[in-house]
Enzyme design. Structure first.
Site, PDB file in Angstrom:
ATOM      1  N   HIS A 129       7.575   1.384 -10.972  1.00  0.00           N
ATOM      2  CA  HIS A 129       6.433   0.872 -10.214  1.00  0.00           C
ATOM      3  C   HIS A 129       5.142   1.220 -10.926  1.00  0.00           C
ATOM      4  CE1 HIS A 129       7.571   4.859  -8.722  1.00  0.00           C
ATOM      5  NE2 HIS A 129       6.284   5.082  -8.570  1.00  0.00           N
ATOM      6  N   MET A 130       4.148   0.378 -10.716  1.00  0.00           N
ATOM      7  CA  MET A 130       2.805   0.613 -11.240  1.00  0.00           C
ATOM      8  C   MET A 130       1.904   0.957 -10.061  1.00  0.00           C
ATOM      9  SD  MET A 130       0.357  -2.160 -13.137  1.00  0.00           S
ATOM     10  CE  MET A 130       1.065  -2.042 -14.779  1.00  0.00           C
TER      11      MET A 130
ATOM     12  N   ARG B 270       0.833  -1.209   0.000  1.00  0.00           N
ATOM     13  CA  ARG B 270       0.000   0.000   0.000  1.00  0.00           C
ATOM     14  C   ARG B 270       0.866   1.256   0.000  1.00  0.00           C
ATOM     15  NH1 ARG B 270      -5.090  -1.895   0.390  1.00  0.00           N
ATOM     16  NH2 ARG B 270      -5.186  -3.958   1.356  1.00  0.00           N
TER      17      ARG B 270
HETATM   18  P1  5GP Z   1       5.902   8.135  -8.209  1.00  0.00           P
HETATM   19  O1  5GP Z   1       5.567   9.596  -8.099  1.00  0.00           O
HETATM   20  O2  5GP Z   1       7.379   7.887  -8.185  1.00  0.00           O
HETATM   21  O3  5GP Z   1       5.186   7.473  -9.346  1.00  0.00           O
HETATM   22  O4  5GP Z   1       5.257   7.470  -6.914  1.00  0.00           O
HETATM   23  C1  5GP Z   1       5.979   7.142  -5.779  1.00  0.00           C
HETATM   24  C2  5GP Z   1       4.970   6.719  -4.737  1.00  0.00           C
HETATM   25  O5  5GP Z   1       5.664   6.068  -3.697  1.00  0.00           O
HETATM   26  C3  5GP Z   1       4.195   7.885  -4.115  1.00  0.00           C
HETATM   27  O6  5GP Z   1       2.799   7.691  -4.320  1.00  0.00           O
HETATM   28  C4  5GP Z   1       4.588   7.820  -2.632  1.00  0.00           C
HETATM   29  O7  5GP Z   1       3.519   8.136  -1.767  1.00  0.00           O
HETATM   30  C5  5GP Z   1       5.052   6.381  -2.476  1.00  0.00           C
HETATM   31  N1  5GP Z   1       6.060   6.186  -1.462  1.00  0.00           N
HETATM   32  C6  5GP Z   1       7.213   6.907  -1.306  1.00  0.00           C
HETATM   33  N2  5GP Z   1       7.928   6.424  -0.285  1.00  0.00           N
HETATM   34  C7  5GP Z   1       7.226   5.375   0.224  1.00  0.00           C
HETATM   35  C8  5GP Z   1       7.475   4.469   1.297  1.00  0.00           C
HETATM   36  O8  5GP Z   1       8.476   4.527   2.011  1.00  0.00           O
HETATM   37  N3  5GP Z   1       6.528   3.521   1.524  1.00  0.00           N
HETATM   38  C9  5GP Z   1       5.402   3.414   0.765  1.00  0.00           C
HETATM   39  N4  5GP Z   1       4.527   2.436   1.081  1.00  0.00           N
HETATM   40  N5  5GP Z   1       5.141   4.251  -0.259  1.00  0.00           N
HETATM   41  C10 5GP Z   1       6.045   5.219  -0.528  1.00  0.00           C
END
Ligand code: 5GP
Length: 115
Positions: free
Chosen positions: A99-100, A28
């Site tokens: 990531h997706m 999550r």
């Molecule tokens: P991006 O913007 O790179 O597509 O999304 C990264 C996502 O990773 C964001 O929605 C953010 O909330 C999530 N995220 C960042 N650090 C962590 C973490 O330590 N744990 C979890 N579960 N999610 C994270």
């Protein structure tokens, strides 16, 4: 270069893990933007969508089959959901481990915010 997601894979930092197999891990999002907001990541470190190779096709396909499974398990398959892969700055990517996102549980509105 390793990211926080590698630490989640290695169980060095906690996460609410909902699925794992030999290729991918799903957990999550720490800052959910919908009632269901789960990240599905390859265990292999692929920084961005720009870095995918033909040899990664199995793991990339697995992201989709796991997304469909999670959608069913989370009860959002019928109403629908959104799958997002952000790439680099204009795409809003914050964590450089491919990531997706799977988002659902409410109507998500238009695909992109209006400028
Ligand atoms: P991006 O913007 O790179 O597509 O999304 C990264 C996502 O990773 C964001 O929605 C953010 O909330 C999530 N995220 C960042 N650090 C962590 C973490 O330590 N744990 C979890 N579960 N999610 C994270």
């Amino acid at each position: 270069m390793s990211t926080i997601f590698s630490k989640i894979i290695a169980r060095e930092i906690p996460a609410d893990i909902v699925y794992e197999d030999e290729l991918v891990l799903a957990f999550r999002d720490i800052a959910p933007q919908a009632p269901v907001h789960i990240l599905i990541i390859p265990k292999k470190e692929i920084p961005t969508a720009n870095d995918v190779k033909a040899a990664d096709e199995a793991v990339l396909g697995r992201l989709f089959t796991v997304a469909a499974r999670i959608a069913r398990d989370e009860g959002i398959a019928q109403n629908g959901y959104r799958l997002i892969v952000n790439c680099n700055e204009d795409g809003g990517q914050e964590v450089f481990h491919l990531h997706m996102h799977i988002l659902g549980g409410r109507s998500l509105g238009p695909m992109l915010a209006k400028k």
